[in-house]
Design an enzyme around this catalytic site. Structure first.
Site, short mmCIF file in Angstrom:
data_model
loop_
_atom_site.label_atom_id
_atom_site.label_comp_id
_atom_site.label_asym_id
_atom_site.label_seq_id
_atom_site.Cartn_x
_atom_site.Cartn_y
_atom_site.Cartn_z
N HIS A 307 8.73 42.31 62.45
CA HIS A 307 8.44 42.94 61.17
C HIS A 307 9.72 42.99 60.35
CE1 HIS A 307 7.07 45.87 58.22
NE2 HIS A 307 5.85 45.54 58.59
N ASP A 364 -0.76 44.32 63.48
CA ASP A 364 -1.77 43.28 63.66
C ASP A 364 -2.00 42.90 65.11
OD1 ASP A 364 -2.35 42.96 60.95
OD2 ASP A 364 -0.53 41.82 60.67
N1 ACO Z 1 7.87 35.12 67.41
C1 ACO Z 1 9.04 34.50 67.79
N2 ACO Z 1 10.20 34.65 67.11
C2 ACO Z 1 10.18 35.43 66.02
C3 ACO Z 1 9.02 36.10 65.59
C4 ACO Z 1 7.83 35.92 66.32
N3 ACO Z 1 6.70 36.53 65.94
N4 ACO Z 1 9.30 36.82 64.48
C5 ACO Z 1 10.60 36.59 64.21
N5 ACO Z 1 11.13 35.76 65.15
C6 ACO Z 1 12.56 35.33 65.25
C7 ACO Z 1 12.85 34.27 64.21
O1 ACO Z 1 12.64 32.96 64.72
C8 ACO Z 1 14.33 34.55 63.94
O2 ACO Z 1 15.06 34.04 65.02
P1 ACO Z 1 16.54 33.42 64.76
O3 ACO Z 1 17.36 34.58 64.31
O4 ACO Z 1 16.94 32.85 66.06
O5 ACO Z 1 16.37 32.38 63.69
C9 ACO Z 1 14.42 36.07 64.03
O6 ACO Z 1 13.35 36.46 64.91
C10 ACO Z 1 14.24 36.80 62.69
O7 ACO Z 1 13.02 36.33 62.09
P2 ACO Z 1 12.79 36.25 60.51
O8 ACO Z 1 11.67 35.30 60.25
O9 ACO Z 1 14.10 36.00 59.83
O10 ACO Z 1 12.35 37.73 60.21
P3 ACO Z 1 11.62 38.23 58.89
O11 ACO Z 1 11.95 39.67 58.75
O12 ACO Z 1 11.91 37.35 57.73
O13 ACO Z 1 10.06 38.02 59.22
C11 ACO Z 1 7.87 38.38 60.00
C12 ACO Z 1 9.20 39.03 59.61
C13 ACO Z 1 7.38 37.45 58.86
C14 ACO Z 1 6.81 39.45 60.18
C15 ACO Z 1 8.07 37.59 61.30
O14 ACO Z 1 8.51 38.44 62.35
C16 ACO Z 1 6.80 36.82 61.73
O15 ACO Z 1 6.57 35.69 61.25
N6 ACO Z 1 5.95 37.42 62.62
C17 ACO Z 1 4.72 36.82 63.02
C18 ACO Z 1 3.65 37.03 61.97
C19 ACO Z 1 3.16 38.47 61.91
O16 ACO Z 1 2.88 39.09 62.92
N7 ACO Z 1 3.03 38.98 60.67
C20 ACO Z 1 2.52 40.34 60.44
C21 ACO Z 1 3.61 41.21 59.89
S1 ACO Z 1 3.04 42.87 59.71
C22 ACO Z 1 2.14 42.87 58.29
O17 ACO Z 1 2.32 42.11 57.38
C23 ACO Z 1 1.13 43.85 58.23
#
Ligand code: ACO
Length: 423
Positions: A307, A364
């Site tokens: 998140h 979620d």
């Molecule tokens: N699975 C594996 N790795 C992940 C995940 C995941 N679900 N989420 C983040 N990471 C990793 C990224 O690859 C990144 O790794 P790195 O530093 O080695 O490059 C690091 O964690 C940071 O991730 P970002 O994408 O920069 O984090 P951001 O804050 O931009 O994204 C988000 C947050 C979009 C929710 C992301 O965690 C994600 O895509 N999660 C899966 C989708 C999801 O569950 N969305 C619902 C969010 S809650 C809502 O909207 C109600």
């Protein structure tokens, strides 16, 4: 003492002072409104990870502690002791309703839940199998063609009437979207049913059927609505505020918010979580998928994890997990998928990749299992989020209208393209 922060440009050795605005509970903010005027430079912040776009009194999140407050009340208390309608009233009025106010509010929303017959006919125009999110976004936008007296509103009373109209009609439009996508006859709201029960009735019943909806199912869905009611300046809410900042009417702003919510990185994740749990299929397959999630060369992500703001447990996920465990015998929960989900959570909480990146289950991760047990089709999952979030969007819209610092949302850019090209 006035708090300031000093920025020094080490190219020209000039220093600039910027005011610090106090929050009282969350991080303070540097007032960069004059950054460009003073320094000739912009702030570069893709995704606005360090930018407060407004001042707000609606929702507070402490992402490090996993804390969420609506108008100062803890989400856990509201989810346990209050209904979604109480929360809607709280957002609109700033206080929880008395018994009498709750009753009046409830009756008014029941009365306003019907839509103009023209809106109903709009659903005939959508092709078979159209996604319910596409239909509800269009239908909300179309409300502006039927309720146009709200296109130019100015008074507090008008705002609140418009807000009640939106939250009352969205479940009806949501149910119509679902029924149209399956070619089922549309069902009108039943004035004798509560807000949440009525929605379940409209998606499940046959015409004239006096369908019984168990209280336990109503309570589970009502809690899901409460948990989705608002989440400060998330992607869809920022879009609602952005559209509203241009002076567009609320139906247009909320329709845009619905579109933003549809994406898999936002509200679309609950649908993706269930698809992923099914794809994993058995406990034995989990390690393979965890490995993929950790592989930097693979763009596979564990849906329902991570998140932007929570760097600890998402409190809403904790409430849903408890609710799931409480209700799993009464609701028809898929044990296999629940076991897979719990095992993934256990692994992730002890795995360095997830720990170091502070990736925890988000709202979620568990909501899809409850919605499936409530026999809500997967294509409706994000729509459930829309219903819950409608109060947040409209309350943020009202707050923006009252905000004296409000300006049209118009960010700048760091241009890195070509220059001086000749034709
Ligand atoms: N699975 C594996 N790795 C992940 C995940 C995941 N679900 N989420 C983040 N990471 C990793 C990224 O690859 C990144 O790794 P790195 O530093 O080695 O490059 C690091 O964690 C940071 O991730 P970002 O994408 O920069 O984090 P951001 O804050 O931009 O994204 C988000 C947050 C979009 C929710 C992301 O965690 C994600 O895509 N999660 C899966 C989708 C999801 O569950 N969305 C619902 C969010 S809650 C809502 O909207 C109600």
């Amino acid at each position: 003492m006035k708090k300031t922060v000093t920025l020094t440009n080490n190219i020209n050795n000039l220093s600039y002072d910027f005011k610090i605005l106090s929050s009282g509970i969350g991080p303070d903010a540097i007032d960069f409104q004059k950054l460009y005027a003073q320094t000739g430079m912009f702030a570069y912040d893709p995704g606005f990870t360090s930018t407060a776009s407004c001042k707000s009194k609606i929702t507070f999140i402490d992402g490090e502690k996993g804390k969420l407050l609506y108008r100062g009340y803890k989400i856990d208390d509201l989810a346990q002791k209050k209904s979604y309608l109480d929360v809607c009233f709280l957002f609109l009025e700033g206080v929880l309703p008395t018994d009498e106010q709750r009753e009046e509010f409830d009756i008014e929303l029941r009365r306003r839940s019907f839509v103009h017959e023209g809106i109903k006919n709009l659903f005939d125009a959508f092709p078979d199998k159209a996604h319910p999110m596409a239909m509800i976004s269009s239908a909300v936008s179309a409300l502006s063609t039927f309720y146009f007296e709200h296109l130019n509103i100015n008074s507090e009373a008008e705002y609140k009437t418009m807000a009640k109209r939106i939250i009352a009609k969205i479940p009806t439009l949501a149910a119509f979207s679902h029924r149209r996508s399956f070619g089922l006859p549309l069902i009108y709201p039943d004035l004798n049913r509560s807000y949440t029960e009525n929605f379940l009735y409209m998606i499940r019943a046959y015409p004239s059927q006096n369908l019984y909806i168990p209280d336990v199912e109503v309570k589970a869905l009502d809690t899901i609505f409460t948990l989705h009611a608002d989440h400060e300046q998330n992607a869809s809410t920022s879009i609602v505020r952005g559209v509203a900042s241009t002076g567009a009417h609320p139906y247009a702003a909320i329709s845009a918010g619905i579109d933003a919510l549809w994406g898999r990185a936002h509200g679309g994740a609950n649908e993706a979580v269930m698809t992923q749990l099914e794809l994993i299929g058995t406990i034995d397959n989990i390690d393979k998928f965890i490995k993929r999630a950790k592989d930097p060369g693979d763009n596979f992500r564990l849906m329902g994890f991570g998140h932007r703001v929570y760097k600890n447990f998402d409190p809403r996920a904790v409430i849903l997990k408890n609710l799931l465990n409480e209700l799993k015998d009464e609701l028809d929960v898929d044990d296999n998928l629940l076991n897979i989900a719990q095992k993934i959570e256990d692994i992730a909480l002890t795995d360095d990749y997830f720990i170091s990146r502070k990736l925890y289950p988000n709202i979620d991760f568990y909501s899809g299992l409850i919605l499936t047990a409530l026999k809500i089709p997967r294509s409706m999952f994000t729509i459930i989020f829309v219903i819950g979030r409608s109060i947040g969007w409209i309350t943020q819209w009202i707050e923006l209208k009252h905000d004296k610092d409000m300006k049209i949302a118009r960010p700048r850019q760091l241009y890195i393209g070509d220059t001086d090209k000749q034709i």
